[in-house]
Design an enzyme around this catalytic site. Structure first.
Site, PDB file in Angstrom:
ATOM      1  N   CYS A  89      37.078   9.750 -29.272  1.00 33.10           N
ATOM      2  CA  CYS A  89      37.170  11.487 -29.073  1.00 33.10           C
ATOM      3  C   CYS A  89      37.491  12.050 -30.335  1.00 33.10           C
ATOM      4  O   CYS A  89      38.672  12.036 -30.984  1.00 33.10           O
ATOM      5  CB  CYS A  89      38.443  11.580 -28.095  1.00 33.10           C
ATOM      6  N   CYS A 107      40.093  14.922 -30.197  1.00 30.19           N
ATOM      7  CA  CYS A 107      41.359  14.133 -29.922  1.00 30.19           C
ATOM      8  C   CYS A 107      42.244  13.752 -31.345  1.00 30.19           C
ATOM      9  O   CYS A 107      43.166  14.021 -31.528  1.00 30.19           O
ATOM     10  CB  CYS A 107      41.522  13.236 -28.977  1.00 30.19           C
ATOM     11  N   ASP A 108      41.314  12.899 -32.002  1.00 32.36           N
ATOM     12  CA  ASP A 108      41.740  11.949 -33.074  1.00 32.36           C
ATOM     13  C   ASP A 108      41.444  12.419 -34.355  1.00 32.36           C
ATOM     14  O   ASP A 108      41.862  11.733 -35.589  1.00 32.36           O
ATOM     15  CB  ASP A 108      41.603  10.776 -32.648  1.00 32.36           C
TER      16      ASP A 108
END
Length: 320
Positions: free
Chosen positions: A138, A141-142
């Site tokens: 992701c 997300c990261d």
């Protein structure tokens, strides 16, 4: 085989942000929800190290810790959280019938499905070894954790192209590894990728191994599938963007799905094609796939279930 049967007002299948939020709202509405967590209590977030983009955690939190907080909050309001998996469902009659662990039968007035989706991986041992330590599925997300660094992303579809351009805004260099000699993404997305200066597309390339120092990712070994030539690319992050598989196999033939298996819901709601069955989180969201959007749809599912039961109690016809 045991013939044990239990009847509940609200059954939640699957945990994670969507399931636990649905449980919190359902419990506060006195629906006495029973939740079966599935074989991975807490869902995908339990495989995540740092979560920095969920509101209310100014210093960040690990995925497992956050899911533990969610569980405790759901239980505080009376949710009966149980470890186990739903092995079969029968939505052909009412109340809905669900089989747990192949032996226990539960009938339910309402069912909230929050079984999520599972990221597709390449299947490399090193991929799992460094998952959360430089390997991610992701970018949204990261990606922040790799600001100013070099990263690689594998994939050739719209999601991969979108995530590559997202990473390019944060990272110094993005290597995009494409297995064939062309993209599968739409022309518009390909145009965006090819016109982003710090994205280097490497065609006919497959990942052979993710390299690391035992703690973090340090590079990726790739092979040209046309020439057989191998090379190492030094990167600090490796993103896999080859798709997700929604966990919907047990609902096939009963609930409407799209061509990739995501559950279809009435736009603006969590209502499925079966009366009294609701779907929330990544199991019906192939676009956003974020913890906060999953939690929001979990709230919607509980409210939809509560209103469905209230209408039913007053003899009002409820349609999907």
């Amino acid at each position: 085989m045991s013939q044990e049967v239990e009847h509940v007002e609200c059954l939640i299948i699957g945990s994670g942000p969507a399931g636990y939020t649905a449980a919190i709202y359902a419990a506060r509405a006195d629906l006495k929800p029973v939740m079966y967590t599935g074989m991975e209590p807490g869902g995908q977030l339990t495989q995540t190290t740092e979560v920095d983009n969920f509101p209310g955690y100014p210093n960040g939190i690990t995925g497992p810790e956050m899911m533990e907080d969610f569980r405790k909050q759901a239980e505080r309001f009376g949710t009966d959280v149980r470890f186990g998996y739903v092995s079969a469902v029968d939505f052909s009659s009412k109340p809905h019938k669900v089989t747990v662990d192949d032996i226990k039968t539960i009938t339910a007035e309402t069912v909230i499905i929050s079984t999520g989706a599972t990221a597709k991986w390449l299947g490399l041992p090193s991929e799992q070894k460094y998952n959360g330590f430089g390997v991610s599925a992701c970018a949204v997300c990261d990606g922040f954790f790799f600001k100013g660094q070099d990263v690689a992303i594998v994939g050739a579809g719209d999601t991969a192209a979108e995530e590559a351009t997202y990473l390019a805004k944060l990272c110094k260099k993005v290597y995009m590894l494409v297995r064939r000699d062309e993209f599968r993404a739409s022309k518009a997305m390909v145009h965006r990728v090819l016109n982003t200066p710090n994205i280097e597309v490497i065609y006919n390339t497959e990942t052979k191994e993710i390299l690391g120092n035992g703690k973090n990712v340090t590079g990726v070994k790739v092979v040209n599938n046309q020439t057989g030539a191998e090379s190492d690319i030094p990167v600090e992050g490796f993103f896999v963007a080859i798709g997700h598989k929604p966990n919907t196999d047990i609902f096939k033939g009963q609930l409407d799905m799209d061509e990739t298996g995501y559950l279809k819901t009435v736009p603006g709601s969590t209502v499925t094609n079966i009366e009294g069955v609701f779907a929330c989180g990544d199991v019906q969201d192939s676009y956003y796939r974020q913890a906060v959007t999953a939690a929001g749809s979990g709230c919607m599912a509980a409210l939809d279930a509560e209103r469905y039961l209230a209408a039913k109690e007053h003899g009002i016809k409820v349609t999907a």
